[in-house]
Design a protein around this motif. Structure first.
Motif, PDB file in Angstrom:
ATOM      1  N   GLY A 835       0.889  -1.303   0.098  1.00  0.00           N
ATOM      2  CA  GLY A 835       0.034   0.392  -0.422  1.00  0.00           C
ATOM      3  C   GLY A 835       0.516   1.155   0.288  1.00  0.00           C
ATOM      4  O   GLY A 835       0.685   2.242   0.164  1.00  0.00           O
ATOM      5  N   HIS A 836       1.793   1.292   0.051  1.00  0.00           N
ATOM      6  CA  HIS A 836       2.362   2.419   0.613  1.00  0.00           C
ATOM      7  C   HIS A 836       3.020   3.381  -1.156  1.00  0.00           C
ATOM      8  O   HIS A 836       3.083   4.481  -0.803  1.00  0.00           O
ATOM      9  CB  HIS A 836       4.542   1.741   0.109  1.00  0.00           C
ATOM     10  N   ALA A 837       3.026   2.853  -2.647  1.00  0.00           N
ATOM     11  CA  ALA A 837       2.902   3.293  -3.377  1.00  0.00           C
ATOM     12  C   ALA A 837       1.333   4.327  -3.926  1.00  0.00           C
ATOM     13  O   ALA A 837       0.548   4.927  -4.634  1.00  0.00           O
ATOM     14  CB  ALA A 837       2.549   2.743  -4.989  1.00  0.00           C
ATOM     15  N   GLU A 838       0.694   3.642  -3.053  1.00  0.00           N
ATOM     16  CA  GLU A 838      -1.260   4.497  -3.103  1.00  0.00           C
ATOM     17  C   GLU A 838      -1.480   5.656  -1.952  1.00  0.00           C
ATOM     18  O   GLU A 838      -1.847   6.193  -1.970  1.00  0.00           O
ATOM     19  CB  GLU A 838      -1.927   3.244  -2.853  1.00  0.00           C
ATOM     20  N   GLN A 839      -0.117   5.576  -1.153  1.00  0.00           N
ATOM     21  CA  GLN A 839      -0.179   6.886  -0.654  1.00  0.00           C
ATOM     22  C   GLN A 839      -0.047   8.176  -0.398  1.00  0.00           C
ATOM     23  O   GLN A 839       0.229   7.965  -1.647  1.00  0.00           O
ATOM     24  CB  GLN A 839       0.872   6.074   0.376  1.00  0.00           C
ATOM     25  N   VAL A 840      -1.211   8.769  -0.505  1.00  0.00           N
ATOM     26  CA  VAL A 840      -1.112  10.456  -0.795  1.00  0.00           C
ATOM     27  C   VAL A 840       0.018  11.324  -0.089  1.00  0.00           C
ATOM     28  O   VAL A 840       0.596  10.787   0.338  1.00  0.00           O
ATOM     29  CB  VAL A 840      -2.638  11.252   0.033  1.00  0.00           C
ATOM     30  N   PRO A 841       0.714  12.161  -0.788  1.00  0.00           N
ATOM     31  CA  PRO A 841       1.274  12.655  -0.648  1.00  0.00           C
ATOM     32  C   PRO A 841       1.357  13.050   0.701  1.00  0.00           C
ATOM     33  O   PRO A 841       2.303  13.418   1.453  1.00  0.00           O
ATOM     34  CB  PRO A 841       2.132  14.195  -1.641  1.00  0.00           C
ATOM     35  N   THR A 842      -0.001  13.402   1.185  1.00  0.00           N
ATOM     36  CA  THR A 842      -0.257  14.355   2.320  1.00  0.00           C
ATOM     37  C   THR A 842       0.796  13.690   3.713  1.00  0.00           C
ATOM     38  O   THR A 842       1.324  13.281   4.435  1.00  0.00           O
ATOM     39  CB  THR A 842      -1.091  15.177   3.188  1.00  0.00           C
ATOM     40  N   ALA A 843      -0.163  11.981   3.435  1.00  0.00           N
ATOM     41  CA  ALA A 843       0.226  10.575   4.561  1.00  0.00           C
ATOM     42  C   ALA A 843       2.082  10.683   4.013  1.00  0.00           C
ATOM     43  O   ALA A 843       2.700  10.545   5.289  1.00  0.00           O
ATOM     44  CB  ALA A 843       0.015  10.214   4.313  1.00  0.00           C
ATOM     45  N   LEU A 844       2.181  11.006   3.002  1.00  0.00           N
ATOM     46  CA  LEU A 844       4.042  10.639   2.802  1.00  0.00           C
ATOM     47  C   LEU A 844       4.812  12.028   3.674  1.00  0.00           C
ATOM     48  O   LEU A 844       6.095  11.532   4.068  1.00  0.00           O
ATOM     49  CB  LEU A 844       4.139  10.430   1.497  1.00  0.00           C
ATOM     50  N   THR A 845       4.670  12.972   3.673  1.00  0.00           N
ATOM     51  CA  THR A 845       4.872  13.981   4.099  1.00  0.00           C
ATOM     52  C   THR A 845       4.900  14.027   6.035  1.00  0.00           C
ATOM     53  O   THR A 845       6.268  14.442   6.355  1.00  0.00           O
ATOM     54  CB  THR A 845       4.612  14.929   3.980  1.00  0.00           C
ATOM     55  N   GLU A 846       3.905  13.317   6.428  1.00  0.00           N
ATOM     56  CA  GLU A 846       3.624  13.058   7.628  1.00  0.00           C
ATOM     57  C   GLU A 846       4.895  12.159   8.273  1.00  0.00           C
ATOM     58  O   GLU A 846       5.415  12.728   9.035  1.00  0.00           O
ATOM     59  CB  GLU A 846       1.937  13.012   7.778  1.00  0.00           C
ATOM     60  N   LEU A 847       4.761  10.940   7.316  1.00  0.00           N
ATOM     61  CA  LEU A 847       5.714  10.218   7.822  1.00  0.00           C
ATOM     62  C   LEU A 847       7.348  10.870   7.749  1.00  0.00           C
ATOM     63  O   LEU A 847       7.513  10.322   8.772  1.00  0.00           O
ATOM     64  CB  LEU A 847       5.332   9.081   6.630  1.00  0.00           C
ATOM     65  N   ALA A 848       7.540  11.384   6.579  1.00  0.00           N
ATOM     66  CA  ALA A 848       8.535  11.875   6.994  1.00  0.00           C
ATOM     67  C   ALA A 848       9.385  13.251   8.209  1.00  0.00           C
ATOM     68  O   ALA A 848      10.361  12.705   7.884  1.00  0.00           O
ATOM     69  CB  ALA A 848       8.816  13.185   5.296  1.00  0.00           C
ATOM     70  N   CYS A 849       7.988  13.642   8.409  1.00  0.00           N
ATOM     71  CA  CYS A 849       8.051  14.366   9.483  1.00  0.00           C
ATOM     72  C   CYS A 849       8.556  14.038  10.658  1.00  0.00           C
ATOM     73  O   CYS A 849       8.974  14.132  11.710  1.00  0.00           O
ATOM     74  CB  CYS A 849       7.016  15.502   9.577  1.00  0.00           C
ATOM     75  N   VAL A 850       7.273  12.690  11.216  1.00  0.00           N
ATOM     76  CA  VAL A 850       7.776  12.154  11.804  1.00  0.00           C
ATOM     77  C   VAL A 850       9.206  10.944  12.124  1.00  0.00           C
ATOM     78  O   VAL A 850       9.743  10.852  13.140  1.00  0.00           O
ATOM     79  CB  VAL A 850       6.737  10.770  12.206  1.00  0.00           C
ATOM     80  N   ILE A 851      10.047  10.712  11.007  1.00  0.00           N
ATOM     81  CA  ILE A 851      11.022  10.366  10.466  1.00  0.00           C
ATOM     82  C   ILE A 851      12.128  11.078  11.070  1.00  0.00           C
ATOM     83  O   ILE A 851      13.041  10.836  11.820  1.00  0.00           O
ATOM     84  CB  ILE A 851      11.366   9.708   9.509  1.00  0.00           C
ATOM     85  N   THR A 852      12.104  12.398  10.861  1.00  0.00           N
ATOM     86  CA  THR A 852      12.409  13.493  11.396  1.00  0.00           C
ATOM     87  C   THR A 852      13.034  13.652  12.622  1.00  0.00           C
ATOM     88  O   THR A 852      14.134  13.469  12.865  1.00  0.00           O
ATOM     89  CB  THR A 852      12.609  14.856  10.244  1.00  0.00           C
TER      90      THR A 852
END
Length: 991
Positions: A835-852
């Motif tokens: 399901g990673h490829a289907e994630q909308v940009p906002t979800a991926l951005t949120e995830l990137a912020c969490v990782i940071t």
């Protein structure tokens, strides 16, 4: 040991106020008290933010606040079913990364079974240490038809059982739970330890006043005598059979005694229980359902009860029975699972599946005052056998024994380390200049490669069109940087040899694209970056790297004093340090420079390995002199390496001329290319003006063969240095491994040479001191021989085979444990999630912020000065105060201005900062804070934006505001009358 404990069991709504949460809190609080010299960290989740402050307070006297880490997580993580599958899987990967950063020797998760919470559970996959889990029970697995009928629930639970099977240590809360894991999961007995359980000290015998007794009876509707049960209304608690058994008691008992069930009862459960009671023939007064009871009332109810009965047919431990015994109430329990070991008495047990057996046990006890008294006395003694101190000590013993066995198991691997598997060899990309490049690093790499090839399958990455050495051509496939940029995924490891010359121009982009282990031969990289910008190869590269590494003090120097001054003053290497997957340097001096420029912590995890130097097979000195056209009786003083002001060549010339100018046998040789700067020109002019000019030479670039000829011919070598930029002199080591008497000054990395291997001068020496040293050695053959022998004895430290082995150790260490390596693996795992490829940009951005925000990578801490509340037109005094903050670095912090835009979001106000400093403008930048940064906003400013509150909630910012500082004090500060002091963990204003 470093012990990391996940304490989400004390946070989630499902567990924090129930047995697991209470058990965990008492267990871990006591464990920390008895941990001794072991280092303990606690992990909490920010998804239960309301519990963080209370839990920190509970451990405030036990642990440093820095040892309580908050994991930043996404929400919507309940992972039963598929709705939250991607989010949950993503957080599992991020959680793994977060725990790995703490580098635990033992990682303990206290509650992996929590199906309906926003928590993240698991063990650390690939943990080089040990994973431990608290095992409460396997009740759902034992009674799967009841608890796991739903397929999604079953799948979830079985995944959790796999974690139990994978764990190194299981801490069972009872012997029954331990045996159950052995039986049902086929886990080796030695991996499971019974640490038992305990209760709080407030469960004890209390003398209740008559008024207190009357108040309790009135509040809960209790008779003089009652049989007490507490624990819950559910399948395994066996409430139905208890009620049936009570209905079978003689009428004489039921007329004078009640059955009191203490627990929270929802309306549906209450209706069902009352229906069962009616069916059992109980009148309304014979059964009391109290509902939820506060802890203080519970203790008093234990003390007031005539008898406590616990009919559960399966318990992980059965804390209520222990609580009752500690309060002195006679206690009867089921003869199943853990309860017999809790009560410790066979005649205090009954068959929970037979209501008649329960009824008989109750009746024979209630009708016998002596038995009641005996069970009370026994319970008090039995309860003393259980304590949190004992549980904590058993836990610590389990960890220490397992850790000791783990280390012993690995001892064979640790002695004579095999850094990597023997076969297949990992594939390594070796990024470096190589001969025929006119670079010391090229020659160094050529010596390292044959030894490193024992550990790796190596490809060479270089822009060179050809390699001059046959060995290199025959053994190492060669690819261009452009090819590597497209195919870097083929390599298991990457090693970059970084220096401060144009031969390394291509490495910056490659390192950013594919992090690898960096060998930092030169701490300063400002020269190459300045070259890339000034030559037009990479416009703006020096400016950007200078701002990143040194902020406004750096770019201000460029604006006022020029690029030459800036690249001399600043190393400009932070981008390389931050992108590296581990760093190797060749001296402690590089670590010192890192601390000087970037603050404490920088350089701590760098590997300082001796510079590789292969023993040189030199020709006879007389043969070398003959080939070089020098008289056999000549006395040769030689210095090796690029001729530059930092090599103090003019000082060497002065010292030599002072005693040797009129000595016809004396020669002074500078083996290397001369610089074109003023120092180089002055050196040439002075040589030409000397009467000894025929005996003084600057050779220009020397081939390896010529370099070795001059080294063989020299009587005395002199290697001087000033203004070190973190490099380690290969020429110094060449002289030593060749067994040549050496004179050097104790500057930079050369200061680390041991006493006795060469003639040491002070860092700042006089011409007279240097002249005397040269004269002393040339006139004393025995001293020359002694120094030569000492130098040869020292050279084993730099032997290529040993250095290559240590290289491989560190490359593998960084590949396993470095934050960038972990981050790369994390991102790869995240990309592979369903399901990673289907994630909308906002979800991926949120995830990137969490990782940071979860990243614990060392960085120069930033204090963000929020100037949103200042007027558009700053006064002269305000400008001066802010400029002083921007330019005067305090305790390795840097100051950045931030402002709020029309949407309420913050940005780096670079335009405003440059305007205040009167330097060329830089574009404003997005704001991205990291853990440890600080935010200094003005009290009169409007409330901070939403991102500020979120960053505070996740623990990113060390200090939120100046709430303790009055507007008057702040005004004084901005007017320049006070100074902002940024300390290690706080901000203060001081006069």
């Amino acid at each position: 040991m470093r012990i990391v404990i996940d304490l989400q069991a004390c946070q989630t709504p499902a567990t924090r106020n129930r047995g697991i949460g209470r058990y965990t809190l008492s267990h871990i609080q006591t464990f920390v008290k008895y941990a001794g010299n072991h280092e303990v960290f606690i992990v909490l989740s920010n998804n239960f933010s309301e519990t963080i402050a209370p839990l920190k307070a509970m451990f405030s006297d036990l642990l440093p606040e820095d040892n309580i880490k908050v994991f930043c997580s996404l929400t919507q993580l309940v992972d039963i079913g598929s709705a939250n599958s991607w989010r949950h899987l993503a957080m599992q990967e991020v959680y793994q990364d977060f725990i790995a950063m703490l580098k635990p020797d033992v990682f303990l998760h206290t509650s992996i079974f929590d199906a309906l919470s926003e928590g993240v559970t698991g063990i650390l996959n690939g943990n080089p240490g040990l994973n431990a889990i608290t095992l409460y029970d396997l009740i759902p697995y034992r009674y799967a038809s009841h608890y796991l009928a739903d397929e999604s629930m079953r799948n979830w639970y079985l995944k959790k059982l796999q974690l139990l099977k994978n764990a190194d240590i299981l801490l069972a809360i009872s012997e029954a739970s331990r045996l159950e894991a052995i039986e049902l999961l086929n886990i080796a007995p030695e991996r499971i330890v019974n640490i038992s359980s305990a209760i709080g000290d407030h469960f004890k015998v209390c003398e209740l006043s008559e008024s207190r007794k009357a108040a309790l009876r009135e509040q809960y509707g209790l008779s003089e005598r009652f049989v007490l049960y507490t624990g819950g209304i559910e399948f395994r608690k066996n409430n139905e059979r208890l009620i049936e058994a009570y209905g079978q008691l003689p009428k004489s008992i039921r007329q004078t005694c009640q059955l009191v069930i203490v627990c929270n009862v929802d309306p549906a459960a209450r209706e069902r229980v009352l229906r069962i009671a009616k069916g059992a023939g109980l009148s309304p007064r014979e059964l009391v359902l109290t509902g939820f009871v506060p802890e203080d009332d519970l203790v008093d109810l234990y003390n007031l009860a005539t008898l406590f009965v616990f009919p559960a047919f399966h318990e992980g431990f059965g804390l209520p029975a222990l609580e009752a015994m500690a309060c002195g109430v006679p206690t009867l329990v089921s003869n199943r699972s853990s309860l017999p070991e809790v009560v410790g008495r066979a005649d205090a047990q009954f068959d929970p599946f037979d209501p008649a057996s329960i009824a008989e046990a109750i009746a024979t006890t209630l009708e016998n005052p002596e038995r009641l008294a005996e069970l009370s006395r026994h319970g008090l003694e039995q309860a003393k056998r259980f304590s949190w101190e004992r549980t904590a000590k058993l836990t610590l013993e389990a960890f220490e024994n397992a850790h000791r066995a783990h280390i012993e198991e690995r001892t064979g691997q640790l002695n004579g380390v095999k850094a990597v598997p023997e076969w297949p060899l990992p594939k390594l990309a070796f990024v470096s200049p190589l001969p025929p490049s006119e670079s010391g690093i090229a020659d160094y790499s050529a010596e390292l490669l044959p030894e490193l090839a024992r550990y790796y399958d190596i490809d060479v990455i270089t822009p060179q069109e050809s390699l001059s050495q046959h060995w290199l051509q025959a053994n190492y496939p060669c690819h261009t940087p452009e090819w590597f940029a497209e195919h870097h995924q083929q390599y298991d490891r990457v090693l970059y040899q970084f220096g401060n010359s144009h031969f390394h121009s291509h490495m910056f982009g490659l390192l950013e694209k594919r992090p690898g282990t960096v060998v930092l031969h030169d701490f300063y990289l400002s020269g190459i970056l300045n070259y890339l910008q000034q030559s037009g190869v990479a416009p703006g590269s020096f400016d950007e790297a200078l701002y990143l590494a040194h902020g406004y003090p750096g770019i201000s120097v460029v604006a006022r004093e020029g690029y030459n001054e800036a690249h001399q003053r600043f190393p400009v290497n932070l981008a390389v340090i931050d992108h590296a997957q581990g760093l190797i340097v060749h001296s402690e001096h590089s670590r010192e420079l890192a601390t000087r420029f970037y603050g404490p912590g920088y350089g701590d995890d760098w590997a300082s390995l001796p510079l590789l130097r292969a023993p040189k097979q030199l020709m006879d000195a007389q043969e070398a002199r003959q080939q070089l056209g020098l008289p056999p009786d000549s006395q040769i003083v030689a210095s090796f390496g690029f001729v530059a002001a930092t090599k103090l060549n003019n000082e060497l010339l002065d010292a030599w001329l002072a005693t040797q100018e009129n000595n016809p046998r004396a020669y002074l040789i500078f083996v290397g290319r001369n610089s074109l700067d003023a120092s180089g020109q002055r050196l040439v002019q002075r040589i030409q003006g000397s009467s000894a000019r025929q005996r003084i030479r600057i050779t220009g670039f020397a081939s390896v063969e010529d370099y070795n000829r001059w080294l063989a011919a020299a009587d005395v070598t002199v290697q001087l240095r000033g203004g070190s930029r973190g490099e380690t002199s290969a020429a110094v080591l060449d002289c030593l491994v060749a067994g040549k008497p050496l004179i050097y000054n104790a500057h930079g990395s050369a200061a680390e040479l041991p006493e006795g291997v060469a003639c040491r001068l002070p860092d700042i020496f006089t011409i007279e001191q240097l002249s005397a040293a040269i004269e002393q050695l040339l006139g004393n053959p025995q001293e020359l021989a002694d120094l030569g022998a000492a130098a040869i004895a020292y050279r084993e430290r730099h032997a290529p085979a040993e250095i290559a082995r240590r290289y491989a150790e560190m490359i593998e260490h960084y590949a396993r444990e470095h934050g960038r390596a972990n981050r790369r693996r994390l991102i790869q795992r995240l990309r592979a999630l369903p399901g990673h490829a289907e994630q909308v940009p906002t979800a991926l951005t949120e995830l990137a912020c969490v990782i940071t925000q979860n990243t614990d990578q060392l960085h120069v801490p930033v204090c963000y000065l929020d100037i949103s509340g200042l007027s558009a037109e700053l006064s002269v005094a305000e400008r001066q105060a802010i400029a002083r903050l921007l330019l005067e670095k305090t305790s390795h912090w840097r100051i950045e201005l931030i402002e709020r835009d029309e949407n309420g979001d913050y940005f780096l106000a670079c335009v405003k900062a440059c305007e205040i400093l009167d330097i060329p403008a830089r574009a404003d930048l997005p704001l991205l804070t990291r853990a440890g940064d600080a935010w200094l906003h003005l009290e009169q400013a409007v409330a901070p934006a939403r991102q500020y509150a979120r960053l505070r909630r996740t623990g990113t910012l060390r200090r939120a505001d100046l709430s303790l500082i009055t507007p008057a004090a702040l005004s004084e500060w901005l007017m320049g009358n006070t100074v902002a002091v940024v300390q290690e963990d706080s901000l203060e204003l001081s006069a």
